[in-house]
Design a protein around this motif. Structure first.
Motif, PDB file in Angstrom:
ATOM      1  N   ALA A   1      28.252  14.234 -42.869  1.00  0.00           N
ATOM      2  CA  ALA A   1      27.826  14.553 -44.238  1.00  0.00           C
ATOM      3  C   ALA A   1      26.933  13.461 -44.811  1.00  0.00           C
ATOM      4  CB  ALA A   1      29.054  14.749 -45.132  1.00  0.00           C
ATOM      5  N   ALA A   2      26.258  12.716 -43.928  1.00  0.00           N
ATOM      6  CA  ALA A   2      25.470  11.587 -44.428  1.00  0.00           C
ATOM      7  C   ALA A   2      23.990  11.725 -44.079  1.00  0.00           C
ATOM      8  CB  ALA A   2      26.040  10.276 -43.879  1.00  0.00           C
ATOM      9  N   VAL A   3      23.623  11.426 -42.850  1.00  0.00           N
ATOM     10  CA  VAL A   3      22.210  11.317 -42.492  1.00  0.00           C
ATOM     11  C   VAL A   3      21.824  12.349 -41.441  1.00  0.00           C
ATOM     12  CG1 VAL A   3      22.106   8.860 -43.048  1.00  0.00           C
ATOM     13  CG2 VAL A   3      22.730   9.565 -40.730  1.00  0.00           C
ATOM     14  N   SER A   4      20.524  12.582 -41.326  1.00  0.00           N
ATOM     15  CA  SER A   4      20.004  13.431 -40.265  1.00  0.00           C
ATOM     16  C   SER A   4      20.042  12.666 -38.936  1.00  0.00           C
ATOM     17  CB  SER A   4      18.563  13.840 -40.576  1.00  0.00           C
ATOM     18  OG  SER A   4      18.488  14.535 -41.803  1.00  0.00           O
ATOM     19  N   TYR A   5      20.077  13.426 -37.845  1.00  0.00           N
ATOM     20  CA  TYR A   5      19.992  12.883 -36.487  1.00  0.00           C
ATOM     21  C   TYR A   5      21.141  11.931 -36.157  1.00  0.00           C
ATOM     22  CZ  TYR A   5      15.293  14.143 -38.099  1.00  0.00           C
ATOM     23  OH  TYR A   5      14.226  14.776 -38.683  1.00  0.00           O
ATOM     24  N   ALA A   6      22.332  12.167 -36.691  1.00  0.00           N
ATOM     25  CA  ALA A   6      23.465  11.270 -36.468  1.00  0.00           C
ATOM     26  C   ALA A   6      24.079  11.444 -35.080  1.00  0.00           C
ATOM     27  CB  ALA A   6      24.536  11.510 -37.529  1.00  0.00           C
ATOM     28  N   ILE A   7      23.980  12.644 -34.517  1.00  0.00           N
ATOM     29  CA  ILE A   7      24.597  12.925 -33.227  1.00  0.00           C
ATOM     30  C   ILE A   7      23.499  13.229 -32.210  1.00  0.00           C
ATOM     31  CG2 ILE A   7      26.156  14.460 -31.969  1.00  0.00           C
ATOM     32  CD1 ILE A   7      27.683  14.868 -34.601  1.00  0.00           C
ATOM     33  N   ASP A   8      23.413  12.367 -31.188  1.00  0.00           N
ATOM     34  CA  ASP A   8      22.355  12.507 -30.190  1.00  0.00           C
ATOM     35  C   ASP A   8      22.949  12.772 -28.815  1.00  0.00           C
ATOM     36  OD1 ASP A   8      23.270  10.016 -29.227  1.00  0.00           O
ATOM     37  OD2 ASP A   8      21.826   8.908 -30.434  1.00  0.00           O
ATOM     38  N   THR A   9      22.088  12.788 -27.798  1.00  0.00           N
ATOM     39  CA  THR A   9      22.549  13.149 -26.456  1.00  0.00           C
ATOM     40  C   THR A   9      23.489  12.107 -25.863  1.00  0.00           C
ATOM     41  OG1 THR A   9      20.540  12.147 -25.538  1.00  0.00           O
ATOM     42  CG2 THR A   9      20.509  14.518 -25.921  1.00  0.00           C
ATOM     43  N   THR A  10      23.433  10.885 -26.372  1.00  0.00           N
ATOM     44  CA  THR A  10      24.306   9.832 -25.855  1.00  0.00           C
ATOM     45  C   THR A  10      25.665   9.838 -26.545  1.00  0.00           C
ATOM     46  OG1 THR A  10      22.414   8.435 -25.290  1.00  0.00           O
ATOM     47  CG2 THR A  10      24.552   7.348 -25.488  1.00  0.00           C
ATOM     48  N   ASN A  11      25.665   9.741 -27.880  1.00  0.00           N
ATOM     49  CA  ASN A  11      26.963   9.611 -28.554  1.00  0.00           C
ATOM     50  C   ASN A  11      27.748  10.918 -28.618  1.00  0.00           C
ATOM     51  OD1 ASN A  11      25.856  11.028 -30.761  1.00  0.00           O
ATOM     52  ND2 ASN A  11      25.520   9.178 -31.964  1.00  0.00           N
ATOM     53  N   GLN A  12      27.114  12.057 -28.324  1.00  0.00           N
ATOM     54  CA  GLN A  12      27.871  13.313 -28.305  1.00  0.00           C
ATOM     55  C   GLN A  12      28.969  13.291 -27.255  1.00  0.00           C
ATOM     56  OE1 GLN A  12      27.869  15.828 -25.776  1.00  0.00           O
ATOM     57  NE2 GLN A  12      26.523  14.682 -24.420  1.00  0.00           N
ATOM     58  N   GLN A  13      28.815  12.438 -26.241  1.00  0.00           N
ATOM     59  CA  GLN A  13      29.819  12.362 -25.183  1.00  0.00           C
ATOM     60  C   GLN A  13      31.162  11.852 -25.712  1.00  0.00           C
ATOM     61  OE1 GLN A  13      28.277  10.304 -21.608  1.00  0.00           O
ATOM     62  NE2 GLN A  13      26.253  10.502 -22.517  1.00  0.00           N
ATOM     63  N   ARG A  14      31.138  11.147 -26.841  1.00  0.00           N
ATOM     64  CA  ARG A  14      32.360  10.569 -27.400  1.00  0.00           C
ATOM     65  C   ARG A  14      33.165  11.581 -28.215  1.00  0.00           C
ATOM     66  NH1 ARG A  14      30.548   5.378 -30.651  1.00  0.00           N
ATOM     67  NH2 ARG A  14      32.824   5.233 -30.850  1.00  0.00           N
ATOM     68  N   ILE A  15      32.592  12.729 -28.497  1.00  0.00           N
ATOM     69  CA  ILE A  15      33.211  13.702 -29.390  1.00  0.00           C
ATOM     70  C   ILE A  15      34.225  14.560 -28.653  1.00  0.00           C
ATOM     71  CG2 ILE A  15      32.771  15.732 -30.831  1.00  0.00           C
ATOM     72  CD1 ILE A  15      30.037  14.481 -31.492  1.00  0.00           C
ATOM     73  N   GLY A  16      35.431  14.588 -29.179  1.00  0.00           N
ATOM     74  CA  GLY A  16      36.477  15.433 -28.613  1.00  0.00           C
ATOM     75  C   GLY A  16      36.895  16.553 -29.542  1.00  0.00           C
ATOM     76  N   ALA A  17      36.244  16.650 -30.691  1.00  0.00           N
ATOM     77  CA  ALA A  17      36.596  17.668 -31.684  1.00  0.00           C
ATOM     78  C   ALA A  17      36.223  19.065 -31.190  1.00  0.00           C
ATOM     79  CB  ALA A  17      35.890  17.378 -33.007  1.00  0.00           C
ATOM     80  N   ARG A  18      36.834  20.059 -31.786  1.00  0.00           N
ATOM     81  CA  ARG A  18      36.549  21.459 -31.433  1.00  0.00           C
ATOM     82  C   ARG A  18      35.397  22.015 -32.270  1.00  0.00           C
ATOM     83  NH1 ARG A  18      41.113  26.313 -31.422  1.00  0.00           N
ATOM     84  NH2 ARG A  18      39.679  28.066 -30.976  1.00  0.00           N
ATOM     85  N   TRP A  19      35.282  21.530 -33.512  1.00  0.00           N
ATOM     86  CA  TRP A  19      34.219  21.998 -34.404  1.00  0.00           C
ATOM     87  C   TRP A  19      33.444  20.819 -34.982  1.00  0.00           C
ATOM     88  CZ3 TRP A  19      39.135  24.291 -34.817  1.00  0.00           C
ATOM     89  CH2 TRP A  19      39.188  25.670 -34.559  1.00  0.00           C
ATOM     90  N   ILE A  20      32.139  20.969 -35.095  1.00  0.00           N
ATOM     91  CA  ILE A  20      31.298  20.072 -35.871  1.00  0.00           C
ATOM     92  C   ILE A  20      30.704  20.915 -36.993  1.00  0.00           C
ATOM     93  CG2 ILE A  20      29.244  18.605 -35.912  1.00  0.00           C
ATOM     94  CD1 ILE A  20      29.720  18.052 -32.944  1.00  0.00           C
ATOM     95  N   VAL A  21      30.928  20.495 -38.226  1.00  0.00           N
ATOM     96  CA  VAL A  21      30.525  21.282 -39.391  1.00  0.00           C
ATOM     97  C   VAL A  21      29.468  20.485 -40.144  1.00  0.00           C
ATOM     98  CG1 VAL A  21      31.344  22.470 -41.449  1.00  0.00           C
ATOM     99  CG2 VAL A  21      32.845  22.271 -39.465  1.00  0.00           C
ATOM    100  N   GLU A  22      28.219  20.960 -40.113  1.00  0.00           N
ATOM    101  CA  GLU A  22      27.073  20.180 -40.584  1.00  0.00           C
ATOM    102  C   GLU A  22      26.934  20.209 -42.109  1.00  0.00           C
ATOM    103  OE1 GLU A  22      23.837  20.016 -37.048  1.00  0.00           O
ATOM    104  OE2 GLU A  22      23.751  21.807 -38.289  1.00  0.00           O
TER     105      GLU A  22
END
Length: 392
Positions: free
Chosen positions: A272-293
């Motif tokens: 809920a902050a900035v654009s382009y926060a999740i990229d091809t590298t750091n997406q690997q750290r995500i274990g959540a089921r939903w990302i709500v933009e």
């Protein structure tokens, strides 16, 4: 994807910094989209946001409603909003684009700017209002302007209604997705990046719905507690930029690095902050089921492909964070009055209907929610153009 109707780059004669305006589309001769200020803002970024606004407007098209969706537009200024030169730059930008605001671009606060600041700069730039271009479309301009002003004066628990409706819409998007998946609210954990207007209100509504906010990220880092954070206490300890005074933390609250919100154990992530926060590298750290933009364009397209491939559902910004913009127009055109409960109820109904429509379309088409939202827009834009024309 077609080119925008109009695109311009402005260079400030005092600082040399640049500002941008992109009008993606006009409906009844008018477009809608906020003005952001952030270092590194680009014309391409503003163009993407303007296209997103066209989509948000079309998604809220109701043939029976008083509010008729406008075209999409967006403004942007390449400057740190905390820079001492920022306000003067804002005023000069508004003076430069004054003919567009007077004629066909309605705007308001976006990333880096508050509505109060925009209103003050608009007045200094010699404009009547940041949304004056829409006034000729109103049946009773005086009554409509009074209704919107009254709505902006409404407070809930000391927080302005205008600061809450967007988060109400984001929260309802989360709840609608959970309901479709038969996931109970109790025990569902949430991590929120950004505790400003949108992120703070989202955390507030989700907590009240029974979800557990286990992490929030601000400019200083990530605050986490696996047992749940005291969201109301954190909101009360924010400064004007959404940064939390760490003296308000409880004994069990942890201070972690800024990007640790990505990898905490949670079912729902809300950037809920900035654009382009999740990229091809750091997406690997995500274990959540939903990302709500809740933010605009927080997940890069390439990252979304990778996330979707491993079963992470991204609910797109063009639907999720469209509530604030729609609330302005619902109020101004008279679909709702200057009342908090009426605003929240209308927002919840509208957002839930949109989320359900989008997810049902995605399931039927075998596509992502974003592709489904684009398909719904593609169906609606010709209908709007047929009724109102392409430009007039």
């Amino acid at each position: 994807m077609t080119a925008p109707l109009m695109s311009l780059t402005w260079t400030d004669h005092v600082t040399g910094r640049q500002g941008f305006l992109v009008v993606d589309r006009l409906v009844r001769g008018v477009s809608s989209g906020g003005l952001r200020m952030r270092p590194g803002c680009t014309l391409d970024e503003v163009a993407g946001l303007a296209r997103g606004m066209t989509m948000k407007e079309a998604l809220h098209y109701d043939p029976e409603g008083r509010y008729v969706p406008l075209g999409g537009a967006k403004g942007g200024i390449d400057c740190d909003p905390q820079d001492p030169m920022a306000y003067g730059l804002l005023v000069r930008y508004l003076r430069a684009v004054r003919p567009y605001i007077e004629s066909f671009w309605t705007t308001g606060e976006d990333l880096g700017l508050t509505q109060d600041l925009v209103d003050r700069a608009v007045a200094e730039a010699g404009l009547v209002s940041s949304i004056q271009a829409v006034y000729p479309l109103l049946d009773d301009e005086a009554a409509a302007r009074r209704r919107l002003a009254d709505a902006f004066a409404v407070e809930v628990d000391g927080i302005g209604l205008d600061e809450l409706v967007g988060g109400c819409g984001v929260a309802e998007s989360v709840l609608a997705a959970l309901d479709r998946a038969d996931v109970p609210y109790a025990g569902t954990r949430v991590a929120v990046q950004g505790l400003g207007t949108m992120g703070g209100a989202t955390a507030r509504f989700l907590t009240r719905a029974g979800l557990t906010v286990v992490a929030v990220a601000d400019l200083k880092g990530t605050i986490a507690n696996p047992a749940g954070l005291d969201v109301d206490a954190l909101l009360a300890a924010r400064d004007g930029y959404g940064a939390v005074d760490r003296s308000a933390l409880r004994a069990g609250d942890l201070e972690l690095p800024g990007d640790d919100w990505l990898s905490v154990e949670a079912e729902v992530l809300v950037p809920a902050a900035v654009s382009y926060a999740i990229d091809t590298t750091n997406q690997q750290r995500i274990g959540a089921r939903w990302i709500v933009e809740a933010a605009n364009m927080p997940v890069l397209p390439e990252a979304e492909e990778l996330l979707s491939a491993r079963g992470v559902v991204v609910l797109p910004d063009v639907v999720v964070n469209s509530g604030t913009n729609a609330w302005w127009w619902w109020t101004l055109f008279g679909d709702i009055g200057a009342d908090a409960e009426e605003a929240f109820a209308h927002t919840r109904r509208s957002m839930r209907a949109l989320i359900d429509l989008m997810l049902a379309r995605a399931e039927a088409d075998g596509t992502t929610p974003r592709a489904a939202a684009h398909a719904i827009v593609a169906d609606r834009l010709p209908v709007i153009a047929e009724r109102f024309g392409w430009y007039r």
